[in-house]
Design a protein around this motif. Sequence first.
Motif, PDB file in Angstrom:
ATOM      1  N   VAL A  88       0.972  -1.045  -0.183  1.00 18.49           N
ATOM      2  CA  VAL A  88      -0.026   0.046  -0.171  1.00 18.49           C
ATOM      3  C   VAL A  88       0.980   1.196  -0.084  1.00 18.49           C
ATOM      4  O   VAL A  88       1.799   1.332   0.627  1.00 18.49           O
ATOM      5  N   ALA A  89       0.833   2.030  -1.005  1.00 11.88           N
ATOM      6  CA  ALA A  89       1.554   3.326  -0.829  1.00 11.88           C
ATOM      7  C   ALA A  89       1.050   4.196   0.185  1.00 11.88           C
ATOM      8  O   ALA A  89      -0.130   4.369   0.481  1.00 11.88           O
ATOM      9  N   PRO A  90       2.124   5.066   0.735  1.00 14.27           N
ATOM     10  CA  PRO A  90       1.870   5.827   1.972  1.00 14.27           C
ATOM     11  C   PRO A  90       0.983   7.069   1.395  1.00 14.27           C
ATOM     12  O   PRO A  90       1.148   7.600   0.315  1.00 14.27           O
ATOM     13  N   ALA A  91       0.170   7.800   2.217  1.00 14.48           N
ATOM     14  CA  ALA A  91      -0.531   8.883   1.786  1.00 14.48           C
ATOM     15  C   ALA A  91       0.437  10.200   1.873  1.00 14.48           C
ATOM     16  O   ALA A  91       1.473   9.977   2.461  1.00 14.48           O
ATOM     17  N   PRO A  92       0.254  10.914   0.895  1.00 16.32           N
ATOM     18  CA  PRO A  92       1.161  12.091   0.762  1.00 16.32           C
ATOM     19  C   PRO A  92       0.992  13.227   2.080  1.00 16.32           C
ATOM     20  O   PRO A  92       0.142  13.138   2.817  1.00 16.32           O
ATOM     21  N   PRO A  93       2.173  13.627   2.461  1.00 14.77           N
ATOM     22  CA  PRO A  93       2.024  14.297   3.731  1.00 14.77           C
ATOM     23  C   PRO A  93       1.233  15.543   3.718  1.00 14.77           C
ATOM     24  O   PRO A  93       1.151  16.216   2.806  1.00 14.77           O
TER      25      PRO A  93
END
Length: 124
Positions: A88-93
């Motif tokens: 799962v790709a991390p959410a943008p900061p």
Amino acid sequence: MFLFLTVVQAIVAAALVGVILMQRSEGGGLGVGGSPSGMLSARGAADFLTRSTKWLAILFVVLSIGLAAVAVETTGGDAIESTLDRTVAPAPPADPLGPATTDQPAATGQEAPANPDPLATPAE
């Protein structure tokens, strides 16, 4: 097997509750009151409801232990995973000092056109 034992456990539990509720109250709870012909006498111990309560309670405990053993056998074969799932790709900061609205344009370097009149319909 697990479902069958669960159904039998529910039937035994309902029967145990029913048998307990059918018994006559002796009034000897916590050592207060009671009578000499109570449950500890020879007559009270031989009562059908008392004996059925004992056997239903024993069956309930045995079924509980059996259900626990079956549950461990069906779920105990898996190994413990020590790695994290990284697919799962991390959410943008998020910018904590930025505006609180979520209808921002995508981060393409372009700014949204300003609409000085909030009641005006947007241009198409």
